[in-house]
Design a protein around this motif. Structure first.
Motif, PDB file in Angstrom:
ATOM      1  N   ARG A  53      -8.421  10.334   0.515  1.00  0.00           N
ATOM      2  CA  ARG A  53      -8.861   9.350  -0.485  1.00  0.00           C
ATOM      3  C   ARG A  53      -7.838   9.187  -1.597  1.00  0.00           C
ATOM      4  O   ARG A  53      -7.618   8.080  -2.084  1.00  0.00           O
ATOM      5  CB  ARG A  53     -10.230   9.725  -1.047  1.00  0.00           C
ATOM      6  CG  ARG A  53     -11.330   9.648   0.005  1.00  0.00           C
ATOM      7  CD  ARG A  53     -12.720   9.705  -0.588  1.00  0.00           C
ATOM      8  NE  ARG A  53     -12.954  10.779  -1.521  1.00  0.00           N
ATOM      9  CZ  ARG A  53     -13.298  12.035  -1.190  1.00  0.00           C
ATOM     10  NH1 ARG A  53     -13.422  12.370   0.083  1.00  0.00           N
ATOM     11  NH2 ARG A  53     -13.527  12.931  -2.119  1.00  0.00           N
ATOM     12  N   THR A  54      -7.183  10.264  -1.985  1.00  0.00           N
ATOM     13  CA  THR A  54      -6.136  10.168  -3.006  1.00  0.00           C
ATOM     14  C   THR A  54      -4.993   9.304  -2.505  1.00  0.00           C
ATOM     15  O   THR A  54      -4.501   8.412  -3.220  1.00  0.00           O
ATOM     16  CB  THR A  54      -5.619  11.575  -3.376  1.00  0.00           C
ATOM     17  OG1 THR A  54      -6.707  12.352  -3.876  1.00  0.00           O
ATOM     18  CG2 THR A  54      -4.520  11.507  -4.426  1.00  0.00           C
ATOM     19  N   ARG A  55      -4.578   9.524  -1.272  1.00  0.00           N
ATOM     20  CA  ARG A  55      -3.488   8.732  -0.677  1.00  0.00           C
ATOM     21  C   ARG A  55      -3.898   7.266  -0.567  1.00  0.00           C
ATOM     22  O   ARG A  55      -3.115   6.368  -0.908  1.00  0.00           O
ATOM     23  CB  ARG A  55      -3.127   9.290   0.693  1.00  0.00           C
ATOM     24  CG  ARG A  55      -1.943   8.591   1.333  1.00  0.00           C
ATOM     25  CD  ARG A  55      -1.454   9.234   2.617  1.00  0.00           C
ATOM     26  NE  ARG A  55      -2.518   9.450   3.587  1.00  0.00           N
ATOM     27  CZ  ARG A  55      -2.956  10.651   3.993  1.00  0.00           C
ATOM     28  NH1 ARG A  55      -2.432  11.765   3.529  1.00  0.00           N
ATOM     29  NH2 ARG A  55      -3.918  10.741   4.886  1.00  0.00           N
ATOM     30  N   GLN A  56      -5.115   6.995  -0.142  1.00  0.00           N
ATOM     31  CA  GLN A  56      -5.584   5.622  -0.022  1.00  0.00           C
ATOM     32  C   GLN A  56      -5.586   4.925  -1.381  1.00  0.00           C
ATOM     33  O   GLN A  56      -5.224   3.745  -1.479  1.00  0.00           O
ATOM     34  CB  GLN A  56      -6.987   5.586   0.576  1.00  0.00           C
ATOM     35  CG  GLN A  56      -7.029   5.946   2.027  1.00  0.00           C
ATOM     36  CD  GLN A  56      -8.453   6.147   2.544  1.00  0.00           C
ATOM     37  OE1 GLN A  56      -9.366   6.454   1.789  1.00  0.00           O
ATOM     38  NE2 GLN A  56      -8.624   5.963   3.848  1.00  0.00           N
ATOM     39  N   ASN A  57      -5.978   5.650  -2.415  1.00  0.00           N
ATOM     40  CA  ASN A  57      -5.999   5.073  -3.756  1.00  0.00           C
ATOM     41  C   ASN A  57      -4.592   4.712  -4.215  1.00  0.00           C
ATOM     42  O   ASN A  57      -4.372   3.662  -4.797  1.00  0.00           O
ATOM     43  CB  ASN A  57      -6.658   6.041  -4.736  1.00  0.00           C
ATOM     44  CG  ASN A  57      -6.731   5.482  -6.120  1.00  0.00           C
ATOM     45  OD1 ASN A  57      -5.858   5.743  -6.947  1.00  0.00           O
ATOM     46  ND2 ASN A  57      -7.753   4.695  -6.382  1.00  0.00           N
ATOM     47  N   ARG A  58      -3.630   5.583  -3.935  1.00  0.00           N
ATOM     48  CA  ARG A  58      -2.236   5.297  -4.313  1.00  0.00           C
ATOM     49  C   ARG A  58      -1.715   4.076  -3.568  1.00  0.00           C
ATOM     50  O   ARG A  58      -1.001   3.254  -4.146  1.00  0.00           O
ATOM     51  CB  ARG A  58      -1.357   6.499  -4.006  1.00  0.00           C
ATOM     52  CG  ARG A  58      -1.431   7.563  -5.043  1.00  0.00           C
ATOM     53  CD  ARG A  58      -0.332   8.588  -4.822  1.00  0.00           C
ATOM     54  NE  ARG A  58      -0.865   9.890  -5.202  1.00  0.00           N
ATOM     55  CZ  ARG A  58      -0.815  10.983  -4.471  1.00  0.00           C
ATOM     56  NH1 ARG A  58      -0.187  10.985  -3.315  1.00  0.00           N
ATOM     57  NH2 ARG A  58      -1.334  12.095  -4.896  1.00  0.00           N
TER      58      ARG A  58
END
Length: 79
Positions: free
Chosen positions: A71-76
């Motif tokens: 989810r962190t990667r998707q947000n970035r």
């Protein structure tokens, strides 16, 4: 944002421990359940709204089949 979708979530039938493992635990079983869940997309969208651009260490649990790291990667990538 409405959370009516939660009534149809497969995780509600299992319990939260699989979806919020202790530190060092894994998310495999939770992701397998999420993969079959009819409300997976709504769940992932809810996590995105609630977590916003939170740092990885402030995210916890499996939401929409995605781990905190995912989810962190998707947000970035979305920014």
């Amino acid at each position: 944002m409405s959370h009516d979708w939660m009534a149809d979530a497969l995780c509600a039938q299992v319990g939260p421990d699989l979806f919020f493992p202790e530190k060092g635990g894994n998310y495999r079983q939770a992701q397998q359940i999420c993969a079959r869940c009819p409300v997976q997309e709504a769940c992932a969208q809810t996590a995105a709204v609630h977590e916003g651009d939170s740092h990885r260490h402030l995210r916890h649990g499996t939401w929409g089949g995605h781990t905190p790291t995912t989810r962190t990667r998707q947000n970035r990538e979305a920014a």
